[in-house]
Write a protein that holds these residues in place. Structure first.
Motif, PDB file in Angstrom:
ATOM      1  N   ILE A  88       0.833  -1.208   0.000  1.00 19.03           N
ATOM      2  CA  ILE A  88       0.000   0.000   0.000  1.00 19.03           C
ATOM      3  C   ILE A  88       0.876   1.270   0.000  1.00 19.03           C
ATOM      4  CG2 ILE A  88      -1.630   1.360   1.405  1.00 19.03           C
ATOM      5  CD1 ILE A  88      -2.885  -1.409   2.198  1.00 19.03           C
ATOM      6  N   THR A  89       1.945   1.237   0.786  1.00 20.74           N
ATOM      7  CA  THR A  89       2.870   2.384   0.824  1.00 20.74           C
ATOM      8  C   THR A  89       3.411   2.678  -0.572  1.00 20.74           C
ATOM      9  OG1 THR A  89       3.520   1.914   3.099  1.00 20.74           O
ATOM     10  CG2 THR A  89       5.062   3.214   1.781  1.00 20.74           C
ATOM     11  N   GLN A  90       3.828   1.621  -1.276  1.00 20.15           N
ATOM     12  CA  GLN A  90       4.432   1.811  -2.599  1.00 20.15           C
ATOM     13  C   GLN A  90       3.387   2.171  -3.661  1.00 20.15           C
ATOM     14  OE1 GLN A  90       8.209  -0.852  -3.119  1.00 20.15           O
ATOM     15  NE2 GLN A  90       6.817  -1.995  -1.782  1.00 20.15           N
ATOM     16  N   LEU A  91       2.160   1.690  -3.498  1.00 17.95           N
ATOM     17  CA  LEU A  91       1.078   2.122  -4.391  1.00 17.95           C
ATOM     18  C   LEU A  91       0.869   3.635  -4.256  1.00 17.95           C
ATOM     19  CD1 LEU A  91      -1.661  -0.663  -3.915  1.00 17.95           C
ATOM     20  CD2 LEU A  91      -0.171  -0.337  -5.914  1.00 17.95           C
ATOM     21  N   ASN A  92       0.972   4.124  -3.038  1.00 16.89           N
ATOM     22  CA  ASN A  92       0.779   5.563  -2.816  1.00 16.89           C
ATOM     23  C   ASN A  92       1.929   6.385  -3.394  1.00 16.89           C
ATOM     24  OD1 ASN A  92      -1.827   6.111  -1.475  1.00 16.89           O
ATOM     25  ND2 ASN A  92      -1.067   4.627   0.007  1.00 16.89           N
ATOM     26  N   TRP A  93       3.142   5.848  -3.360  1.00 16.02           N
ATOM     27  CA  TRP A  93       4.254   6.522  -4.045  1.00 16.02           C
ATOM     28  C   TRP A  93       3.918   6.686  -5.530  1.00 16.02           C
ATOM     29  CZ3 TRP A  93       8.990   3.036  -2.438  1.00 16.02           C
ATOM     30  CH2 TRP A  93       9.230   3.161  -1.062  1.00 16.02           C
ATOM     31  N   LYS A 107       1.083   6.808  -7.025  1.00 20.17           N
ATOM     32  CA  LYS A 107       0.062   7.837  -7.250  1.00 20.17           C
ATOM     33  C   LYS A 107       0.676   9.234  -7.139  1.00 20.17           C
ATOM     34  CE  LYS A 107      -3.026   5.859  -4.363  1.00 20.17           C
ATOM     35  NZ  LYS A 107      -4.300   5.560  -3.654  1.00 20.17           N
ATOM     36  N   GLU A 108       1.509   9.419  -6.133  1.00 26.34           N
ATOM     37  CA  GLU A 108       2.140  10.731  -5.917  1.00 26.34           C
ATOM     38  C   GLU A 108       3.052  11.122  -7.084  1.00 26.34           C
ATOM     39  OE1 GLU A 108       4.180  10.218  -2.209  1.00 26.34           O
ATOM     40  OE2 GLU A 108       2.295   9.844  -1.141  1.00 26.34           O
ATOM     41  N   GLU A 119      -7.313   1.226  -3.119  1.00 27.15           N
ATOM     42  CA  GLU A 119      -6.377   2.328  -3.403  1.00 27.15           C
ATOM     43  C   GLU A 119      -6.613   2.996  -4.759  1.00 27.15           C
ATOM     44  OE1 GLU A 119      -4.274   3.550  -1.212  1.00 27.15           O
ATOM     45  OE2 GLU A 119      -4.958   2.046   0.240  1.00 27.15           O
ATOM     46  N   GLN A 120      -7.413   2.368  -5.625  1.00 27.01           N
ATOM     47  CA  GLN A 120      -7.598   2.908  -6.978  1.00 27.01           C
ATOM     48  C   GLN A 120      -8.464   4.161  -6.937  1.00 27.01           C
ATOM     49  OE1 GLN A 120      -6.737   3.850  -9.832  1.00 27.01           O
ATOM     50  NE2 GLN A 120      -6.729   1.903 -10.968  1.00 27.01           N
ATOM     51  N   ASN A 121      -7.844   5.290  -7.255  1.00 31.68           N
ATOM     52  CA  ASN A 121      -8.569   6.560  -7.278  1.00 31.68           C
ATOM     53  C   ASN A 121      -8.622   7.110  -8.702  1.00 31.68           C
ATOM     54  OD1 ASN A 121      -5.921   7.206  -7.659  1.00 31.68           O
ATOM     55  ND2 ASN A 121      -5.871   8.881  -6.165  1.00 31.68           N
ATOM     56  N   LEU A 165      -4.043   5.032 -10.371  1.00 28.96           N
ATOM     57  CA  LEU A 165      -3.205   3.826 -10.405  1.00 28.96           C
ATOM     58  C   LEU A 165      -3.271   3.140 -11.763  1.00 28.96           C
ATOM     59  CD1 LEU A 165      -3.722   1.964  -7.004  1.00 28.96           C
ATOM     60  CD2 LEU A 165      -1.569   2.883  -7.902  1.00 28.96           C
TER      61      LEU A 165
END
Length: 253
Positions: A112-117, A119-120, A143-145, A148
């Motif tokens: 999840i942490t790396q998925l957020n990277w 996105k950022e 996490e899909q907004n 992704l």
């Protein structure tokens, strides 16, 4: 053609890497994308990229098999590399429940942490799901907004799983498993949309038939291409054209 997943920096290529790259180029594989594994793989990967700057492109991430109790410290170091070097994707990341389930919760947190990277930084992700598609899909949904994007690498699942993945906006990475006699992909592949497929080897692992048991290499992307052409009843050239376009768009190479 593009081999979208190759560990070309692996020590098994140390004695003949030039010849391996040359064989790939001779068969029309002119881009080789390299996912990171852990802290120890970063330097060898970047050295190979520097050696073949127009061919090899690096990613940065922490492989789920290398997530342990101290994963947060490792992730901090991995993350710091994005400020020092241009990477084409966050990868290889994901969940692996095949070897060991000890750090399942930590794997989820690291994922999840790396998925957020991703996105950022507006980067695609390269997802490893060994024995874990069922556990990974809900995390992607969560996490899909709309930002992704990426690939479920080494896909060997069912038609239903393929649909669930592509409905979330992800590609399917097809490699050696596609050629295995009992891999089951002969039943699945005819139902897949070519617009969702990219080619890969995962070399030096998962060698396609007829070379199973030997070291895999980027040139064998052509064997995957041939098998997809057979199962989709289209020309190898069409497989090359569509999958290359898909990979170029996804990874911006």
């Amino acid at each position: 053609m593009i081999d979208t997943h190759a560990h070309l920096y692996n020590h098994r290529f140390d004695s003949d890497r030039d010849e391996v790259v040359q064989r790939a180029l001779e068969l029309g594989i002119n881009k080789i994308l390299m996912p990171n594994i852990d802290l120890d793989s970063i330097q060898p990967m970047l050295e190979v990229e520097a050696q073949y700057p127009d061919i090899c492109h690096s990613m940065m991430g922490l492989h789920p098999c290398d997530v342990n109790a101290d994963y947060k410290t490792t992730l901090n170091t991995i993350h710091s590399w994005f400020a020092k070097h241009k990477f084409i994707a966050v990868g290889e990341i994901g969940i692996d429940l095949y070897w060991d389930k000890t750090y399942f919760e930590q794997q989820k947190e690291a994922f999840i942490t790396q998925l957020n990277w991703a996105k950022e930084m507006d980067l695609p992700v390269v997802i490893h799901t060994r024995d874990s598609i069922e556990q990974t899909l809900p995390l992607i949904r969560q996490e899909q907004n709309g930002q992704l994007k990426g690939v479920f690498h080494c896909f060997g699942g069912s038609v239903e799983e393929a649909k669930a993945i592509t409905d979330l906006g992800f590609h399917l990475g097809l490699g050696g498993v596609t050629t295995f006699k009992n891999g089951g992909m002969d039943k699945v592949l005819p139902h897949l949309d070519m617009q969702t497929i990219i080619l890969e080897t995962d070399c030096p692992y998962l060698t396609p038939a007829p070379h199973r048991g030997k070291r895999n290499e980027p040139a064998y992307t052509a064997l995957v291409q041939q098998r997809i052409a057979e199962l989709k009843k289209i020309s190898p050239e069409e497989v090359d054209r569509v999958t290359t376009e898909n990979a170029k768009t996804l990874f911006r190479v």
